[in-house]
Write an enzyme that holds these catalytic residues in place. Sequence first.
Site, PDB file in Angstrom:
ATOM      1  N   THR A 189       0.875  -1.175   0.000  1.00  0.00           N
ATOM      2  CA  THR A 189       0.000   0.000   0.000  1.00  0.00           C
ATOM      3  C   THR A 189       0.914   1.228   0.000  1.00  0.00           C
ATOM      4  O   THR A 189       2.010   1.153   0.544  1.00  0.00           O
ATOM      5  CB  THR A 189      -0.847   0.004   1.295  1.00  0.00           C
ATOM      6  N   GLY A 203     -10.743  -3.070   2.017  1.00  0.00           N
ATOM      7  CA  GLY A 203      -9.828  -3.154   3.146  1.00  0.00           C
ATOM      8  C   GLY A 203      -9.830  -1.869   3.951  1.00  0.00           C
ATOM      9  O   GLY A 203     -10.764  -1.074   3.875  1.00  0.00           O
TER      10      GLY A 203
END
Length: 318
Positions: free
Chosen positions: A168, A198
């Site tokens: 990420t 998420g």
Amino acid sequence: GRMKPVIVVHGGAGQIFKEREQGCRTGVVRAALQGYRVLKQGGSALDAVEEAVRSMEDDPHFNAGCGSVLNEKGEVEMDAIIMDGKNLASGAVSAVKCIANPIKLARLVMEKTKHMLLTDHGAHLFAQAMGVPETPGEKLITERSWERWKKNLEPDSNPEEFQKDLGTVGAVAIDSEGNVACATSTGGLSNKLIGRVGDTACIGSGGYADNCSGATSTTGHGESIMKVVLARLILYHMEQGMSPEMAADTALGYMKTRVGGLGGVIVVSNSGEWAARFSTRQMSWATVKDEELHYGIYAGERHTKSVDEALASESEGF
């Protein structure tokens, strides 16, 4: 303004495979320098974090934008969030496909709608309405994501093994006016269920920014991050008087003992203190403050260069 601007970026916590290390280091440094350039020219923290994250979305080394991992069906579905510490305005998108820069779409959600989070088809329609160019899905898929997806489909495969290599991306900043902002963007988990959302798109989990305390962006195991609302938890500890580093370590420690989750965070306080901390094996990160660049990947690793030196060597690669 009286504040000295600061930017901190991360390229994801987890296990960074050897062949990606150099690319990740170069990528976070480039993103930090680009975000800092915005701040130096008097730009807002918001513009700086968007610019830094866009730089990493465009870099195939990271699991965001181009280079995102694939879901169970072999498609890219991306999540992103941006937040303004001045008024707590935020915009996010989840499960978006076929756009190069989800962070730009999140910014548009924040500024052009009364909503905070748009998903999937609705996000797609909004992108069209805003004139965001479409990128064919396959343009976002790298050889690495494709290989990993195929490997994870094999009967004896263990997607969990690869989950550790997450990537990420995120950025936090404080500008010369003393405003803070955060931005986070991701392709999510490899071989995830279609429609999985998420932590990244969720305010307080993937990121949070409040001028009263500071800003943070998170990375790691999304479901664990959501369980403890990690970004907000860090700022809560800072409101109780902890330094950014102490707050980050305390929150990461709690996430590990309470739900067995690992991750990493970047933090900037409203006084310009910063931290980059992680409970995983690695996290690529970089920061610029006082014309000095710091960066690293391993625990305890910290390289320092002047910004001028970094800009000069950036043209040659590191």
